[in-house]
Scaffold this active site. Structure first.
Site, PDB file in Angstrom:
ATOM      1  N   GLN A  46       2.701  -7.060 -48.328  1.00 41.10           N
ATOM      2  CA  GLN A  46       3.815  -6.259 -47.786  1.00 41.10           C
ATOM      3  C   GLN A  46       3.430  -5.527 -46.502  1.00 41.10           C
ATOM      4  O   GLN A  46       4.237  -5.373 -45.593  1.00 41.10           O
ATOM      5  CB  GLN A  46       4.293  -5.256 -48.836  1.00 41.10           C
ATOM      6  N   GLU A  59      -2.375   6.509  -2.776  1.00 43.24           N
ATOM      7  CA  GLU A  59      -3.563   6.969  -2.042  1.00 43.24           C
ATOM      8  C   GLU A  59      -4.553   7.588  -3.033  1.00 43.24           C
ATOM      9  O   GLU A  59      -4.170   7.926  -4.161  1.00 43.24           O
ATOM     10  CB  GLU A  59      -3.145   7.998  -0.982  1.00 43.24           C
ATOM     11  N   GLU A  98       3.212   1.243 -11.191  1.00 48.79           N
ATOM     12  CA  GLU A  98       4.667   1.240 -10.956  1.00 48.79           C
ATOM     13  C   GLU A  98       5.335   2.457 -11.589  1.00 48.79           C
ATOM     14  O   GLU A  98       6.484   2.384 -12.025  1.00 48.79           O
ATOM     15  CB  GLU A  98       5.308  -0.032 -11.525  1.00 48.79           C
ATOM     16  N   GLY A  99       4.597   3.584 -11.657  1.00 55.07           N
ATOM     17  CA  GLY A  99       5.103   4.791 -12.290  1.00 55.07           C
ATOM     18  C   GLY A  99       4.602   4.854 -13.718  1.00 55.07           C
ATOM     19  O   GLY A  99       4.826   3.927 -14.501  1.00 55.07           O
ATOM     20  N   GLY A 125       0.811  -1.216   0.000  1.00 54.62           N
ATOM     21  CA  GLY A 125       0.000   0.000   0.000  1.00 54.62           C
ATOM     22  C   GLY A 125       0.842   1.261   0.000  1.00 54.62           C
ATOM     23  O   GLY A 125       1.326   1.687   1.059  1.00 54.62           O
TER      24      GLY A 125
END
Ligand code: TGC
Ligand code: FAD
Length: 396
Positions: free
Chosen positions: A291, A144, A375-376, A141
């Site tokens: 292609q 927030e 995680e950012g 945690g």
């Protein structure tokens, strides 16, 4: 449309033979996890993701293959492997599903790692073996409701009360929180210092309601953590760290695993698209003969190959204890966006079938939207690189 009858036809792709840079232990770890994913994850994951249910029975299997804290010491029931193996394991898990990799990331890097790194020997012995064996589930945690990218602004507090501390506040977007036995929580003390602590399920005033309605990471359970005058015994405070570097240090460990994991998802999308391009006939020939399809596939494997080389070097630096937080940020940012772009191109190659659960593409694509943010975020990692190369801080 039945998803249960599908078999996992995944084949690994290693265009530059990066494998010859790995050792036998790395290859063995990869094969073991890949077999487990093919047997235990692939046959059920579309169904669980469809229903937005977390396959909690997989916790035990993850423990058995050594996915929880693979690079932490064997003394605590962990794998004692190197950082390269840890990364390879995360890649194989996320090849199955980002939510399954999340289970392992949170348990190993965000719960076991801080207890190992910042905890007392008593705390290590009490919690680590049970977490490693999957008998106990943990969560982390930090975020927030009003402080995501900027955890320094956190409002959660602990106040001394006799020998104990009283914890108040709330955490948001917490992977595994509704099913966790313990939570590693970060809050400010009366001196304004960020402290880490282990909050246990059942403590009075502690609840962990589930967050519903996610279109991403649907096989992973996410919730809040709510603390109303929760009494925390002093034995539950992590004694060996103070300040934001505590939680941010755990993030470096987890972001490293995510940098590897995202390329697992990319490989699954590429593999599926390559196969489909040879099997799907339009205008009398396989679509892979056009292609424009070849351009998509060639660019995918080029980006995967670049990422594999980046990961190998990052793994080598991590093994030597030399990978910096900023180097990890660069890899997390690059590889997650690479994977997301590959998922989008792979979806196009599959045409209409690409939006169904007959193929893993849309699930990976939706998952990667979370991976790009947690995680950012993508932009926070760009600013970390920017700060590292200019010496100028965009956050202050
Ligand atoms: P700043 O002043 O730069 O740093 C404070 C102290 O921390 C140190 N530090 C780090 N240490 C180790 N690893 C890192 N990555 C570190 N980054 C910073 C720094 O050296 C300093 O130490 P000291 O000794 O001087 O005190 O802090 P800041 O407040 O300016 O913040 C900078 C910023 C924006 C980069 C940081 O707040 C940040 O990374 N924000 C993003 C937040 C984030 O990533 N949250 C993730 C929550 S957890 C999660 O998403 C789990 S998902 C799990 C899953 O399901 O897989
Ligand atoms: P915000 O910080 O509000 O950002 C919103 C937007 O503003 C983003 O695009 C961001 O890049 C941008 N922005 C913010 N600041 C800047 C700036 N300075 N410059 C430029 N742009 C900026 N957290 C935990 O602690 N534990 C967990 O287990 C966990 N699991 C998660 C699971 C899921 C499924 C999700 C979605 C999130 C999880 N998180 C967890 C939280 C996650 O880390 C945060 O969502 C993330 O850090 C971003 O915070 P935010 O959502 O509040 O976005």
């Amino acid at each position: 449309m039945s998803s249960k009858s599908k078999t996992d036809r995944f084949q690994y792709h290693d265009y530059y033979n990066v494998d010859e840079l790995l050792n036998e232990d790395h290859i063995m770890a990869r094969e073991a996890v890949r077999d487990w994913v093919k047997k235990e994850v692939s046959p059920i994951i579309e169904d669980y993701a469809n229903r937005s249910v977390c396959p909690t029975h997989l916790f035990k299997g993850l423990a058995e293959i050594g996915a929880f804290g693979p690079s932490l010491p064997e003394k605590y029931g962990c794998g004692g492997m190197d950082e390269m193996s840890y990364g390879i394991i995360m890649q194989e898990l996320e090849r199955g599903d980002s939510g399954i990799r999340s289970m392992a990331s949170v348990q190993g890097s965000l719960v076991m790692y801080p207890i190992y790194k910042y905890g007392s020997e008593e705390q290590r012995m009490k919690y680590l073996p049970k977490l490693a064996s999957g008998d106990m589930i943990g969560c982390f945690g930090l975020t927030e409701p009003d402080h995501g990218s900027n955890p320094a602004g956190m409002l959660s507090t602990i106040k001394k009360d006799g020998d104990d501390y009283i914890l108040n506040g709330a955490k948001m977007w917490i992977t595994n929180s509704p099913i966790a036995d313990i939570a590693v929580v970060w809050a400010r003390d009366e001196a304004g210092k960020v402290r880490g602590m282990i909050v246990e399920k059942g403590m009075k005033g502690f609840s962990a309601p589930e967050i519903h309605g996610k279109w991403s990471l649907r096989a992973s359970i996410t919730g809040e953590l709510v603390f109303e005058d929760v009494r925390i015994p002093k034995e539950n405070i992590l004694p060996n760290v103070e300040g934001l570097k505590g939680p941010l240090g755990c993030l470096s460990k987890a972001r490293y695993g995510i940098a590897w994991g995202a390329i697992g998802a990319a490989l699954d999308c590429y593999d599926s698209a390559l196969r489909y391009s040879k099997e799907r006939i339009q205008f009398g020939k396989p679509i892979g003969q056009f292609q424009l399809t070849q351009k998509k596939l060639a660019e995918m494997i080029t980006e995967i190959t670049k990422a594999q080389l980046l990961l190998w070097k990052l793994g080598k630096m991590a093994n030597e204890g030399k990978a910096t937080a900023a180097q990890i940020s660069m890899a997390k940012r690059n590889n997650v966006m690479t994977a997301l772009e590959i998922a989008r191109e792979a979806r196009q190659i599959h045409g209409g079938m690409g939006i169904t659960n007959e193929y893993p593409i849309m699930r990976h694509m939706m998952n990667l939207e979370t991976v790009l943010t947690y995680e950012g975020t993508h932009d926070i990692h760009l600013l970390i690189t920017g700060m590292d190369i200019t010496g100028l801080n965009a956050f202050k």
